[in-house]
Write a protein that holds these residues in place. Structure first.
Motif, PDB file in Angstrom:
ATOM      1  N   ASN A   1      12.544 -11.244 -25.555  1.00  0.00           N
ATOM      2  CA  ASN A   1      11.144 -11.104 -26.371  1.00  0.00           C
ATOM      3  C   ASN A   1      11.543 -10.174 -27.681  1.00  0.00           C
ATOM      4  OD1 ASN A   1       9.778 -12.828 -24.828  1.00  0.00           O
ATOM      5  ND2 ASN A   1       8.663 -10.870 -23.751  1.00  0.00           N
ATOM      6  N   VAL A   2      10.843 -10.631 -28.752  1.00  0.00           N
ATOM      7  CA  VAL A   2      10.693  -9.767 -30.061  1.00  0.00           C
ATOM      8  C   VAL A   2       9.488  -8.888 -30.164  1.00  0.00           C
ATOM      9  CG1 VAL A   2      12.670 -11.492 -30.928  1.00  0.00           C
ATOM     10  CG2 VAL A   2      10.335 -11.689 -31.346  1.00  0.00           C
TER      11      VAL A   2
ATOM     12  N   GLY B   1      -7.802  -5.345 -39.281  1.00  0.00           N
ATOM     13  CA  GLY B   1      -7.870  -4.029 -39.655  1.00  0.00           C
ATOM     14  C   GLY B   1      -7.194  -2.951 -38.724  1.00  0.00           C
ATOM     15  N   GLU B   2      -6.783  -3.485 -37.681  1.00  0.00           N
ATOM     16  CA  GLU B   2      -6.147  -2.460 -36.775  1.00  0.00           C
ATOM     17  C   GLU B   2      -4.722  -2.766 -36.394  1.00  0.00           C
ATOM     18  OE1 GLU B   2      -8.178  -2.174 -32.847  1.00  0.00           O
ATOM     19  OE2 GLU B   2     -10.111  -1.802 -33.913  1.00  0.00           O
ATOM     20  N   PRO B   3      -3.881  -1.859 -36.558  1.00  0.00           N
ATOM     21  CA  PRO B   3      -2.356  -2.294 -36.382  1.00  0.00           C
ATOM     22  C   PRO B   3      -2.168  -2.476 -34.770  1.00  0.00           C
ATOM     23  CG  PRO B   3      -2.653   0.110 -36.491  1.00  0.00           C
ATOM     24  CD  PRO B   3      -4.040  -0.523 -36.914  1.00  0.00           C
ATOM     25  N   ARG B   4      -1.505  -3.740 -34.474  1.00  0.00           N
ATOM     26  CA  ARG B   4      -1.123  -4.168 -33.082  1.00  0.00           C
ATOM     27  C   ARG B   4       0.316  -4.325 -33.159  1.00  0.00           C
ATOM     28  NH1 ARG B   4      -6.166  -5.818 -31.055  1.00  0.00           N
ATOM     29  NH2 ARG B   4      -4.776  -5.711 -28.869  1.00  0.00           N
ATOM     30  N   SER B   5       0.840  -3.761 -31.839  1.00  0.00           N
ATOM     31  CA  SER B   5       2.368  -4.041 -31.694  1.00  0.00           C
ATOM     32  C   SER B   5       2.370  -5.061 -30.311  1.00  0.00           C
ATOM     33  CB  SER B   5       2.910  -2.814 -31.434  1.00  0.00           C
ATOM     34  OG  SER B   5       4.185  -3.214 -30.912  1.00  0.00           O
ATOM     35  N   LEU B   6       3.318  -6.087 -30.427  1.00  0.00           N
ATOM     36  CA  LEU B   6       3.427  -7.240 -29.650  1.00  0.00           C
ATOM     37  C   LEU B   6       4.924  -7.332 -29.202  1.00  0.00           C
ATOM     38  CD1 LEU B   6       0.842 -10.194 -31.139  1.00  0.00           C
ATOM     39  CD2 LEU B   6       0.570  -8.512 -29.141  1.00  0.00           C
ATOM     40  N   ALA B   7       5.140  -7.785 -27.930  1.00  0.00           N
ATOM     41  CA  ALA B   7       6.474  -8.241 -27.458  1.00  0.00           C
ATOM     42  C   ALA B   7       6.224  -9.646 -27.033  1.00  0.00           C
ATOM     43  CB  ALA B   7       6.899  -7.345 -26.571  1.00  0.00           C
TER      44      ALA B   7
ATOM     45  N   THR C   1       2.409 -22.097 -37.145  1.00  0.00           N
ATOM     46  CA  THR C   1       3.138 -20.669 -37.407  1.00  0.00           C
ATOM     47  C   THR C   1       3.458 -19.892 -36.378  1.00  0.00           C
ATOM     48  OG1 THR C   1       3.454 -19.084 -39.338  1.00  0.00           O
ATOM     49  CG2 THR C   1       1.148 -19.422 -38.218  1.00  0.00           C
ATOM     50  N   LEU C   2       4.573 -19.262 -36.477  1.00  0.00           N
ATOM     51  CA  LEU C   2       4.948 -18.495 -35.394  1.00  0.00           C
ATOM     52  C   LEU C   2       4.770 -16.828 -35.719  1.00  0.00           C
ATOM     53  CD1 LEU C   2       8.525 -19.805 -34.988  1.00  0.00           C
ATOM     54  CD2 LEU C   2       6.450 -20.422 -33.661  1.00  0.00           C
ATOM     55  N   ALA C   3       4.328 -16.117 -34.803  1.00  0.00           N
ATOM     56  CA  ALA C   3       3.866 -15.064 -34.713  1.00  0.00           C
ATOM     57  C   ALA C   3       4.931 -14.110 -35.447  1.00  0.00           C
ATOM     58  CB  ALA C   3       3.533 -14.359 -33.430  1.00  0.00           C
ATOM     59  N   VAL C   4       6.153 -14.379 -35.186  1.00  0.00           N
ATOM     60  CA  VAL C   4       7.160 -13.543 -35.840  1.00  0.00           C
ATOM     61  C   VAL C   4       7.331 -13.670 -37.173  1.00  0.00           C
ATOM     62  CG1 VAL C   4       8.600 -13.395 -33.617  1.00  0.00           C
ATOM     63  CG2 VAL C   4       9.037 -15.253 -35.189  1.00  0.00           C
ATOM     64  N   MET C   5       6.831 -14.845 -37.945  1.00  0.00           N
ATOM     65  CA  MET C   5       6.958 -15.105 -39.266  1.00  0.00           C
ATOM     66  C   MET C   5       5.777 -14.225 -39.972  1.00  0.00           C
ATOM     67  SD  MET C   5       7.000 -19.248 -39.037  1.00  0.00           S
ATOM     68  CE  MET C   5       7.013 -19.473 -40.656  1.00  0.00           C
ATOM     69  N   HIS C   6       5.077 -13.507 -39.282  1.00  0.00           N
ATOM     70  CA  HIS C   6       4.010 -12.549 -39.920  1.00  0.00           C
ATOM     71  C   HIS C   6       4.061 -11.179 -39.610  1.00  0.00           C
ATOM     72  CE1 HIS C   6       2.298 -16.352 -41.140  1.00  0.00           C
ATOM     73  NE2 HIS C   6       2.469 -16.702 -40.043  1.00  0.00           N
ATOM     74  N   ASP C   7       5.201 -10.486 -39.328  1.00  0.00           N
ATOM     75  CA  ASP C   7       5.450  -9.353 -38.975  1.00  0.00           C
ATOM     76  C   ASP C   7       5.083  -8.602 -40.102  1.00  0.00           C
ATOM     77  OD1 ASP C   7       6.509  -7.110 -37.176  1.00  0.00           O
ATOM     78  OD2 ASP C   7       8.404  -7.098 -38.752  1.00  0.00           O
ATOM     79  N   GLY C   8       4.346  -7.406 -39.948  1.00  0.00           N
ATOM     80  CA  GLY C   8       3.829  -6.404 -40.934  1.00  0.00           C
ATOM     81  C   GLY C   8       2.734  -7.154 -41.848  1.00  0.00           C
TER      82      GLY C   8
END
Length: 210
Positions: free
Chosen positions: A43-44, A52-58, A104-111
């Motif tokens: 997982n990455v 509007g809220e920062p979210r962190s995912l693995a 689209t992949l979630a990892v492509m939208h980091d940040g």
């Protein structure tokens, strides 16, 4: 010439083949499970700003943005329809631009910043586009509605920004029209065929009536 092949021998051979195939399939399935298990440990980390809220995912790097929103963040307002980019039910906005989140992949939208239907308004304080859809009955079963509304909001910004479409006559002056709306919203399918009401709702917002 002697013919040693009998009906019994043919049936016996066929049975042996049938017994071999499942064994191969089991081996393949086992290999797939091992591979999947191995990949699951890779997982990455993905950082998104969602509504509007920062979210962190693995997440598994193969996770689509749609599945990240629905399965990891429980934002089920974004719908999974065809899951191949043809119906538009999964439309969300990324940095203000509408996209099919299933493609689209979630990892492509980091940040990046993601806006879903939950981020547009609340039950007690609807976004003008949501209010217009209610006013004009721009939905029936409602399954496509979150994607329709997200797409509509971003689509009006495209017109404001002067982004031409396939039906724009004067590329130097992009203006609102029902024809423009129908063309630009053609990627959002309504199986209930509430298109006339959807266009009316969008027109209201464009004219500042909602």
């Amino acid at each position: 010439m002697t013919h040693d092949v009998t009906r019994r021998s043919i049936l016996g051979g066929s049975a042996a083949v049938c017994l071999v195939v499942p064994a191969g399939a089991d081996a393949q399935s086992s290999a797939q499970k091992k591979s999947s298990k191995a990949n699951g440990s890779k997982n990455v980390s993905v950082q998104l700003i969602v509504n509007g809220e920062p979210r962190s995912l693995a997440v598994d790097p193969r996770t689509t943005l749609l599945d990240a929103l629905r399965e990891h963040l429980q934002l089920t307002g974004t719908k999974k329809g065809c899951d191949q980019g043809q119906c538009g039910a999964c439309t969300v906005m990324v940095d203000g631009r509408r996209i099919n989140s299933c493609l689209t992949l979630a990892v492509m939208h980091d940040g990046e910043s993601v806006t879903t239907i939950e981020g547009l308004g609340e039950a007690t304080h609807l976004h003008p586009m949501q209010a217009a859809f209610v006013k004009h009955d721009g939905y029936q079963c409602g399954y496509c509605t979150p994607g329709q509304i997200c797409s509509s909001v971003a689509m009006l910004r495209e017109i404001e920004d002067g982004v031409p479409s396939h039906v724009t006559q004067d590329l130097s002056r992009v203006t609102f029209s029902d024809t423009e709306v129908r063309e630009r919203m053609s990627g959002n399918i309504c199986r209930c065929a509430a298109y006339a009401n959807i266009v009316a709702a969008i027109r209201d917002v464009a004219e500042g009536q909602s």
